[in-house]
Design a protein around this motif. Structure first.
Motif, PDB file in Angstrom:
ATOM      1  N   ASP A   1      18.651  24.470 -48.939  1.00 23.98           N
ATOM      2  CA  ASP A   1      18.965  25.752 -49.076  1.00 23.98           C
ATOM      3  C   ASP A   1      18.426  26.555 -47.902  1.00 23.98           C
ATOM      4  O   ASP A   1      18.249  27.863 -48.145  1.00 23.98           O
ATOM      5  N   ASP A   2      17.806  25.851 -46.990  1.00 26.13           N
ATOM      6  CA  ASP A   2      17.398  26.652 -45.796  1.00 26.13           C
ATOM      7  C   ASP A   2      18.332  27.041 -44.703  1.00 26.13           C
ATOM      8  O   ASP A   2      19.469  26.517 -44.883  1.00 26.13           O
ATOM      9  N   ASN A   3      17.908  28.093 -44.050  1.00 28.37           N
ATOM     10  CA  ASN A   3      19.007  28.570 -43.151  1.00 28.37           C
ATOM     11  C   ASN A   3      18.378  27.988 -41.851  1.00 28.37           C
ATOM     12  O   ASN A   3      17.136  27.914 -41.865  1.00 28.37           O
ATOM     13  N   TYR A   4      19.316  27.478 -40.950  1.00 30.75           N
ATOM     14  CA  TYR A   4      18.970  26.787 -39.519  1.00 30.75           C
ATOM     15  C   TYR A   4      19.285  27.828 -38.478  1.00 30.75           C
ATOM     16  O   TYR A   4      20.318  28.425 -38.636  1.00 30.75           O
ATOM     17  N   LEU A   5      18.480  28.028 -37.578  1.00 36.66           N
ATOM     18  CA  LEU A   5      18.508  28.783 -36.484  1.00 36.66           C
ATOM     19  C   LEU A   5      18.954  28.319 -35.127  1.00 36.66           C
ATOM     20  O   LEU A   5      18.251  27.160 -34.962  1.00 36.66           O
ATOM     21  N   LYS A   6      19.721  29.033 -34.262  1.00 38.30           N
ATOM     22  CA  LYS A   6      19.804  28.248 -33.001  1.00 38.30           C
ATOM     23  C   LYS A   6      18.548  28.710 -32.215  1.00 38.30           C
ATOM     24  O   LYS A   6      17.913  29.865 -32.464  1.00 38.30           O
ATOM     25  N   ILE A   7      18.537  28.285 -30.925  1.00 34.84           N
ATOM     26  CA  ILE A   7      17.483  28.695 -30.204  1.00 34.84           C
ATOM     27  C   ILE A   7      17.141  30.140 -30.069  1.00 34.84           C
ATOM     28  O   ILE A   7      16.083  30.759 -29.957  1.00 34.84           O
ATOM     29  N   ASN A   8      18.382  30.690 -29.452  1.00 35.37           N
ATOM     30  CA  ASN A   8      18.381  32.360 -29.265  1.00 35.37           C
ATOM     31  C   ASN A   8      17.799  32.984 -30.327  1.00 35.37           C
ATOM     32  O   ASN A   8      17.061  33.976 -30.267  1.00 35.37           O
ATOM     33  N   GLU A   9      18.197  32.622 -31.715  1.00 38.81           N
ATOM     34  CA  GLU A   9      17.632  33.363 -32.791  1.00 38.81           C
ATOM     35  C   GLU A   9      16.121  32.978 -33.170  1.00 38.81           C
ATOM     36  O   GLU A   9      15.451  34.044 -33.474  1.00 38.81           O
ATOM     37  N   VAL A  10      15.695  31.898 -32.672  1.00 41.90           N
ATOM     38  CA  VAL A  10      14.338  31.579 -32.933  1.00 41.90           C
ATOM     39  C   VAL A  10      13.421  32.267 -31.963  1.00 41.90           C
ATOM     40  O   VAL A  10      12.444  33.014 -32.090  1.00 41.90           O
ATOM     41  N   LEU A  11      14.147  32.636 -30.543  1.00 38.47           N
ATOM     42  CA  LEU A  11      13.387  33.088 -29.620  1.00 38.47           C
ATOM     43  C   LEU A  11      13.296  34.950 -29.701  1.00 38.47           C
ATOM     44  O   LEU A  11      12.401  35.677 -29.624  1.00 38.47           O
TER      45      LEU A  11
ATOM     46  N   SER B   1      20.119  21.994 -30.992  1.00 40.98           N
ATOM     47  CA  SER B   1      18.851  22.232 -31.731  1.00 40.98           C
ATOM     48  C   SER B   1      19.007  23.001 -32.494  1.00 40.98           C
ATOM     49  O   SER B   1      19.425  24.242 -32.338  1.00 40.98           O
ATOM     50  N   LEU B   2      18.431  22.916 -33.878  1.00 38.87           N
ATOM     51  CA  LEU B   2      18.590  23.794 -34.695  1.00 38.87           C
ATOM     52  C   LEU B   2      17.038  23.863 -35.467  1.00 38.87           C
ATOM     53  O   LEU B   2      16.603  22.786 -35.787  1.00 38.87           O
ATOM     54  N   TRP B   3      16.631  25.078 -35.741  1.00 38.06           N
ATOM     55  CA  TRP B   3      15.080  25.225 -36.242  1.00 38.06           C
ATOM     56  C   TRP B   3      15.177  25.598 -37.704  1.00 38.06           C
ATOM     57  O   TRP B   3      16.190  26.630 -38.110  1.00 38.06           O
ATOM     58  N   SER B   4      14.571  25.139 -38.617  1.00 37.75           N
ATOM     59  CA  SER B   4      14.538  25.618 -40.071  1.00 37.75           C
ATOM     60  C   SER B   4      13.829  26.693 -40.107  1.00 37.75           C
ATOM     61  O   SER B   4      12.640  27.267 -39.573  1.00 37.75           O
ATOM     62  N   GLN B   5      14.458  27.803 -40.765  1.00 35.56           N
ATOM     63  CA  GLN B   5      13.821  29.185 -40.866  1.00 35.56           C
ATOM     64  C   GLN B   5      12.722  29.402 -41.680  1.00 35.56           C
ATOM     65  O   GLN B   5      11.880  29.863 -41.694  1.00 35.56           O
ATOM     66  N   ASP B   6      12.722  28.163 -42.838  1.00 31.57           N
ATOM     67  CA  ASP B   6      11.576  28.204 -43.635  1.00 31.57           C
ATOM     68  C   ASP B   6      10.517  27.714 -42.883  1.00 31.57           C
ATOM     69  O   ASP B   6       9.346  28.300 -43.001  1.00 31.57           O
ATOM     70  N   ASN B   7      10.490  26.818 -41.792  1.00 32.31           N
ATOM     71  CA  ASN B   7       9.620  26.331 -41.066  1.00 32.31           C
ATOM     72  C   ASN B   7       8.814  27.360 -40.042  1.00 32.31           C
ATOM     73  O   ASN B   7       7.658  27.550 -39.945  1.00 32.31           O
ATOM     74  N   ILE B   8       9.899  28.257 -39.456  1.00 37.74           N
ATOM     75  CA  ILE B   8       9.422  29.384 -38.658  1.00 37.74           C
ATOM     76  C   ILE B   8       8.700  30.218 -39.596  1.00 37.74           C
ATOM     77  O   ILE B   8       7.758  30.874 -38.979  1.00 37.74           O
TER      78      ILE B   8
END
Length: 71
Positions: free
Chosen positions: A8-18, A47-54
């Motif tokens: 159920d996690d959202n995944y973010l692209k690098i620009n969103e993480v930054l 590359s996608l980052w877990s929003q939960d992990n962020i």
């Protein structure tokens, strides 16, 4: 890790993480090498980052900074 853990996690692209973590692209990749929580999921060439992990990383950082202020 359970393979359905982030279903159920959202995944973010690098620009969103930054936008969330105000660091450079190079610094994000350096952190990802050191902190398993910030390792991206590789899908094809993306590359996608877990929003939960962020969120967990940022909460831990806030806790650490608060503890440092206490001592």
């Amino acid at each position: 890790m359970n393979k359905n853990e982030h279903i159920d996690d959202n995944y973010l692209k690098i620009n969103e993480v930054l936008l969330i973590i105000k660091i450079s692209r190079a610094s994000l990749y350096r952190l990802a090498k050191k902190i398993n929580l910030l390792k991206p999921l590789k899908i094809g060439g993306s590359s996608l980052w877990s929003q939960d992990n962020i969120n967990i990383y940022l909460n831990n950082l806030i806790i650490l900074l608060c503890l440092m202020l206490l001592f």
